[in-house]
Design an enzyme around this catalytic site. Structure first.
Site, mmCIF file in Angstrom:
data_model
loop_
_atom_site.group_PDB
_atom_site.id
_atom_site.type_symbol
_atom_site.label_atom_id
_atom_site.label_comp_id
_atom_site.label_asym_id
_atom_site.label_seq_id
_atom_site.Cartn_x
_atom_site.Cartn_y
_atom_site.Cartn_z
ATOM 1 N N TYR A 109 4.966 1.337 2.012
ATOM 2 C CA TYR A 109 5.536 0.207 2.797
ATOM 3 C C TYR A 109 6.885 0.201 2.863
ATOM 4 O O TYR A 109 7.599 -0.005 3.709
ATOM 5 C CB TYR A 109 5.205 -1.404 2.182
ATOM 6 C CG TYR A 109 3.804 -1.606 2.154
ATOM 7 C CD1 TYR A 109 2.886 -0.628 2.853
ATOM 8 C CD2 TYR A 109 3.220 -2.965 1.356
ATOM 9 C CE1 TYR A 109 1.294 -1.165 2.812
ATOM 10 C CE2 TYR A 109 1.886 -3.126 1.628
ATOM 11 C CZ TYR A 109 1.136 -2.341 2.043
ATOM 12 O OH TYR A 109 -0.495 -2.766 2.179
ATOM 13 N N HIS A 169 -4.157 3.858 -3.099
ATOM 14 C CA HIS A 169 -4.063 3.328 -1.989
ATOM 15 C C HIS A 169 -5.139 3.830 -0.814
ATOM 16 O O HIS A 169 -5.619 3.053 -0.064
ATOM 17 C CB HIS A 169 -2.628 3.646 -1.184
ATOM 18 C CG HIS A 169 -2.286 2.715 -0.082
ATOM 19 N ND1 HIS A 169 -1.041 2.187 -0.149
ATOM 20 C CD2 HIS A 169 -3.054 1.796 0.769
ATOM 21 C CE1 HIS A 169 -0.765 1.279 0.935
ATOM 22 N NE2 HIS A 169 -2.061 0.970 1.198
#
Length: 331
Positions: A109, A169
């Site tokens: 992010y 992730h």
């Protein structure tokens, strides 16, 4: 016996929702008995989708769930996907201001520094203690072969002494090695709980062959159109809690589709709540943690204002019936 004269072949008790299901074989009806004395009947054939949302370990008074790691995790929080560093700082600050205590970010992010700044400001301005805040981050796939270093990098960027929950992730090369690095982080006191994101049954099983610590959380795309029932059932024996990303369907088409669905809007009107609040409440009553994202302070407050109403068994079933295995993301 809960109902005199009834032939019952199954009784299920929900800890968090305080209700019991009694199946009447003669009438082919399932009666949902809540502790407030009310009763709702549904056809027996609908019982699977009801029980899907009934085994719920959530504590609605503390607004948290005890993970298999022994730590308490808030059941709703703020997601920071696609937020800039500055936006993440403000969203985290506003989330903590209204009472949220769960914050979700990730290496990819690119906003962990902003998340850390938002946490620090809120702690200073509102007197919140670090132990009250639950921070999740994720290791990105390209760094799986250097995961020990990346654990330290997460701490540095966030400005924290420990991470409450660290996830892999996605599945990728070296993910098993990265899992073992996270376990070392737990032993070293850098991480409290570990888990997975975007993993499904086969890959969960593969990781369990090398893991010594069970995943506390599995974070996957989950919403009324894609309810993740199979994977949720698969991870239940591990004591792993499902967490929803895109809990409202994500940005754009997804959130518009779900929030404008007649079933959702009808239920929302009956409770004088927004469609978004109904969907988020549905997640919690299903025992799924939700992390909606927003940069709008009013929307963040609205997302957290879901503890003053409860969806009925019939309303839960109507939303359960929206399952169509449709995802709004391609990853």
């Amino acid at each position: 016996m809960l109902i005199q004269g009834y032939q019952m072949r199954k009784v299920i008790t929900s800890i968090a929702l305080l209700m019991t299901v009694c199946l009447n074989v003669q009438c082919q009806k399932a009666e949902i008995h809540k502790n407030d004395g009310t009763t709702v009947e549904i056809p027996v054939e609908d019982i699977d989708s009801i029980t899907f949302c009934m085994t719920n370990p959530f504590n609605f008074e503390t607004r948290s769930v005890r993970l298999n790691s022994g730590y308490e995790m808030p059941i709703i929080g703020i997601g920071t996907y696609l937020l800039s560093t500055a936006q993440a700082e403000e969203s985290v600050y506003n989330a903590l201001k209204v009472g949220m205590r769960l914050i979700d970010t990730a290496d990819i992010y690119g906003n962990e520094v902003g998340v850390g700044r938002g946490i620090l400001r809120a702690m200073q301005d509102f007197g919140i203690q670090r132990e009250e805040i639950f921070v999740t981050s994720k290791l990105w796939t390209s760094s799986f072969n250097n995961a020990d270093y990346e654990v330290d990098e997460r701490l540095e960027r966030l400005g924290l002494d420990y991470i409450d929950l660290l996830l892999l992730h996605h599945t990728a090369a070296y993910d098993e090695e990265a899992c073992q690095a996270m376990e070392r982080g737990v032993r070293d006191g850098k991480i409290r709980s570990i888990g997975l994101s975007n993993f499904y049954e086969d890959d969960v099983d593969r990781m369990m062959k090398i893991a010594t610590i069970k995943p506390a959380v599995l974070q996957n795309e989950t919403h009324p159109y894609h309810q993740s029932r199979d994977v949720k059932a698969h991870i239940a024996p591990l004591g792993t809690i499902l967490e929803a990303w895109f809990p409202l369907g994500g940005r754009g088409t997804g959130i518009r589709t779900l929030s404008q669905h007649e079933t959702i809007t009808d239920i929302a009107a009956s409770h004088n709540k927004s469609a978004y609040q109904v969907i988020l409440r549905w997640h919690l009553q299903c025992g799924t943690i939700a992390i909606p994202g927003s940069t709008n302070a009013a929307h963040i407050a609205e997302d957290y204002d879901i503890f003053d109403f409860e969806l009925t068994p019939d309303e839960m079933q109507r939303i359960n019936a929206l399952e169509c295995n449709h995802r709004f993301a391609s990853y």
